[in-house]
Design an enzyme around this catalytic site. Structure first.
Site, mmCIF file in Angstrom:
data_model
loop_
_atom_site.group_PDB
_atom_site.id
_atom_site.type_symbol
_atom_site.label_atom_id
_atom_site.label_comp_id
_atom_site.label_asym_id
_atom_site.label_seq_id
_atom_site.Cartn_x
_atom_site.Cartn_y
_atom_site.Cartn_z
ATOM 1 N N ARG A 1 45.744 49.253 46.284
ATOM 2 C CA ARG A 1 45.795 50.736 44.573
ATOM 3 C C ARG A 1 44.460 50.758 44.396
ATOM 4 N NH1 ARG A 1 46.865 44.796 40.649
ATOM 5 N NH2 ARG A 1 45.143 43.885 41.264
ATOM 6 N N TRP B 1 41.234 50.544 42.197
ATOM 7 C CA TRP B 1 40.704 50.016 41.650
ATOM 8 C C TRP B 1 40.523 50.926 40.672
ATOM 9 C CZ3 TRP B 1 35.640 47.611 42.296
ATOM 10 C CH2 TRP B 1 35.342 46.792 41.905
ATOM 11 N N ASP C 1 44.068 41.976 46.896
ATOM 12 C CA ASP C 1 42.319 43.330 46.186
ATOM 13 C C ASP C 1 40.902 42.157 47.527
ATOM 14 O OD1 ASP C 1 44.030 44.334 44.693
ATOM 15 O OD2 ASP C 1 42.735 43.286 43.126
ATOM 16 N N GLN D 1 41.637 35.886 46.750
ATOM 17 C CA GLN D 1 41.801 37.303 45.705
ATOM 18 C C GLN D 1 40.594 37.526 46.070
ATOM 19 O OE1 GLN D 1 43.269 37.138 41.433
ATOM 20 N NE2 GLN D 1 42.389 39.149 41.222
ATOM 21 N N ASP D 2 40.167 38.962 46.110
ATOM 22 C CA ASP D 2 38.376 39.130 46.391
ATOM 23 C C ASP D 2 37.681 38.939 47.391
ATOM 24 O OD1 ASP D 2 39.231 41.288 44.091
ATOM 25 O OD2 ASP D 2 37.881 40.221 42.976
ATOM 26 N N THR E 1 33.106 37.669 38.661
ATOM 27 C CA THR E 1 33.403 37.828 40.180
ATOM 28 C C THR E 1 32.201 38.001 41.006
ATOM 29 O OG1 THR E 1 35.332 38.424 39.715
ATOM 30 C CG2 THR E 1 34.868 39.267 41.177
ATOM 31 N N GLN F 1 39.785 35.483 41.192
ATOM 32 C CA GLN F 1 38.739 35.832 42.164
ATOM 33 C C GLN F 1 38.320 35.289 42.694
ATOM 34 O OE1 GLN F 1 39.710 36.001 38.819
ATOM 35 N NE2 GLN F 1 39.463 38.640 38.276
#
Length: 566
Positions: free
Chosen positions: A470, A472, A402, A380-381, A328, A358
């Site tokens: 949320r 992490w 996220d 994502q990410d 990532t 990710q």
């Protein structure tokens, strides 16, 4: 007026001594309490008396606010000084040496690693741990060069850098996600003492900050800050480019154009032309076009400015992803590792799609980064707001899971957050903040933003669950205030990460939000959900949270340092 000025000079001149004495007094009280009020008299040195030496008392005092006292006292056992500043520097040096040993051992682990994924993780460890050492060294230099005229900024710099040291170590551990074997556990063991020492260093500095607050000495510097300006008053970028006056650009340092009308055809070539260890504003004008390349701003190549022709016209795109076998941390289309980076009127994108999992469009690992009218697009990410201090104004960020994550102190003003359609059976979370130390500065703060969704997301039946964020990490911290939240956000507001993890220890708050999704009546009732008062909300505005915001003002972008009138 003259007498007041003399008094202020006397106060400023004696501030360092006052702080050091106050530190020793405050923590010595704790030592005496722990010994039932019968602390032994200081030893006069030599002999075999049973008294506690003055140096030992100083060590006990400096270690008293730390969470790992035994590790702290052990690291200072050979320090023959009672000067708290010198003791703090010794503590920092102990962490430097410990991390250095971890780096040496990681090279041995890499040689023994059987798979590329583990080797890639160890490469990331080597990179981020070197950065951690750099931050510890400059923190030590800062402690030795105490500046009483800028107390708040002085302490805040130390807290930011030491928070970064902790985040870098956490990033090393995170890199082992989905690796096989026991290398991850070995790396955790190698870093155990270093993580404790780093946390102790942050505790020492935070205790100084607390003492300043108790003594009400924070304004002795006279109010006006004297931080370095990113741009001089006569800099062309202030007068033209950052104000966005059409295409009337004065002379940038480098021009990138795919049609050959600039000095370079790729952004990488332009970055390669920047002097090493750059400390002067270096403006790279990137003309309209889609630039398919991975761009990295190296460490210490500071004060680089990217100017595009608009976030939909000048686009930098890449497609590295975790599903494609890349860690990532290394998937970022654009990675900023230097300080005082500014970007305006440009787009960053990762095109790996939801199936790439990710896949970072922009990773920011440099202090005092500013973004204005920037589009950051992915799934994502999307945005890895990794470390230090960051400010985003009038930007748009899109993604699914996220899609804003990291452990920087990040303020987003007047930004749009666009939730996109994920893969089947996936829910969406706007934020996933990653704080792990209770004294760390890390937080995501969204002020006067608009949390909305793309048409494809809204058209999906049955409706897709979506949340504000949320946790992490265990002490995840996010504040959303004075923002417009559309009705697709779940009434719960916040989603668990896994089971009961971090539900009691996170810090999530909402204040003066509006829109169909802003109602608080049905929000989750975790212990970590906080009631935000006007005073608390004010403490998260840029003018307070950053403890010195001249770096934002100098960038000449829209910025409100206080609560807004919505």
């Amino acid at each position: 007026m003259g007498d007041d000025g003399k008094k202020k000079k006397i106060l400023i001149g004696g501030l360092a001594s006052v702080l050091l004495v106050a530190m020793v007094i405050c923590v010595t009280v704790g030592v005496e309490r722990n010994s039932g009020g019968n602390a032994a008299a200081p030893s006069t040195g030599g002999g075999s008396g049973g008294g506690i030496s003055t140096a030992n008392k100083a060590v006990h005092a400096i270690c008293s606010p730390t969470d790992y006292k035994e590790t702290c006292e052990s690291s200072l056992s050979g320090a023959n000084t009672t000067d708290p500043k010198e003791l703090i520097k010794v503590a920092f040096n102990a962490a430097v040496n410990n991390i250095g040993e971890a780096i040496k051992n990681s090279a041995l682990l890499k040689d023994a690693a059987a798979d590329n994924s583990t080797k890639d993780a160890l490469d990331i460890c080597n990179d981020v741990l070197e950065s951690a050492i750099d931050d510890l060294k400059r923190a030590g230099d800062k402690v030795g060069a105490f500046d009483a005229t800028k107390v708040d900024e002085y302490v805040e710099d130390l807290k930011v850098w030491l928070s970064a040291v902790i985040t870098y170590q956490e990033t090393c551990i995170d890199a082992f996600e989905n690796t096989t074997g026991d290398t991850a556990e070995k790396m955790k063991n190698l870093l155990k003492t270093a993580r404790e020492l780093s946390s102790n260093g942050l505790a020492m500095v935070s205790d100084v900050s607390s003492i300043i607050g108790q003594l009400q000495l924070g304004n002795l510097g006279g109010g006006a800050t004297t931080s370095r300006r990113l741009f001089s008053n006569d800099d062309w970028i202030n007068r033209r480019v950052l104000k966005g006056r059409g295409k009337a650009y004065a002379k940038p340092n480098a021009v990138v154009a795919q049609d050959g009308s600039g000095q370079f055809k790729t952004i990488k070539e332009a970055i390669d032309s920047v002097p090493k260890n750059n400390e002067k504003t270096f403006v790279i004008y990137i003309k309209a076009g889609v630039y398919k390349e991975h761009v990295e701003i190296p460490k210490k190549m500071n004060k680089i400015v990217f100017i595009g022709d608009g976030p939909l016209k000048t686009r930098i795109t890449g497609s590295k992803s975790f599903a494609g076998g890349v860690k990532t941390f290394q998937t970022a289309t654009v990675a900023v590792n230097a300080e005082e980076f500014t970007a305006k009127n440009i787009g960053f994108e990762n095109t790996a799609g939801a199936e790439g999992h990710q896949a970072v469009a922009l990773r920011v690992s440099g202090d005092k980064a500013v973004f204005y009218n920037v589009a950051i697009d992915g799934y994502q990410d999307t945005l890895y707001a990794h470390n230090y201090r960051q400010f985003y104004s009038d930007c748009s960020i899109s993604g699914t899971i996220d899609f804003i994550f990291g452990d920087s102190l990040s303020l987003f003003q007047n930004c749009k957050f666009i939730v996109r359609k994920p893969m089947d059976n996936q829910a969406c979370m706007v934020t996933a903040q990653g704080r792990v130390d209770p004294r760390s500065v890390g937080a995501i703060v969204i002020q006067n933003g608009h949390i909305t969704a793309e048409a494809a997301f809204l058209a999906t039946k049955p409706a897709i669950d979506a949340y504000l964020g949320r946790p992490w990490k265990e002490l995840s911290r996010t504040i959303i205030m004075q923002s417009d939240i559309d009705g697709f956000i779940s009434p719960d507001g916040w989603s668990p990460w896994m089971g009961n993890f971090a539900l009691d220890t996170c810090y999530y708050g909402e204040y003066q939000n509006r829109g169909a999704g802003s109602g608080l009546a049905n929000r989750v009732t975790w212990k970590g959900i906080k009631k935000i008062t006007p005073e608390i909300a004010q403490s998260w505005t840029g003018g307070v949270a950053f403890k010195g915001d001249e770096w934002i003002k100098a960038a000449r972008v829209p910025y409100v340092p206080t609560l807004m009138k919505i």
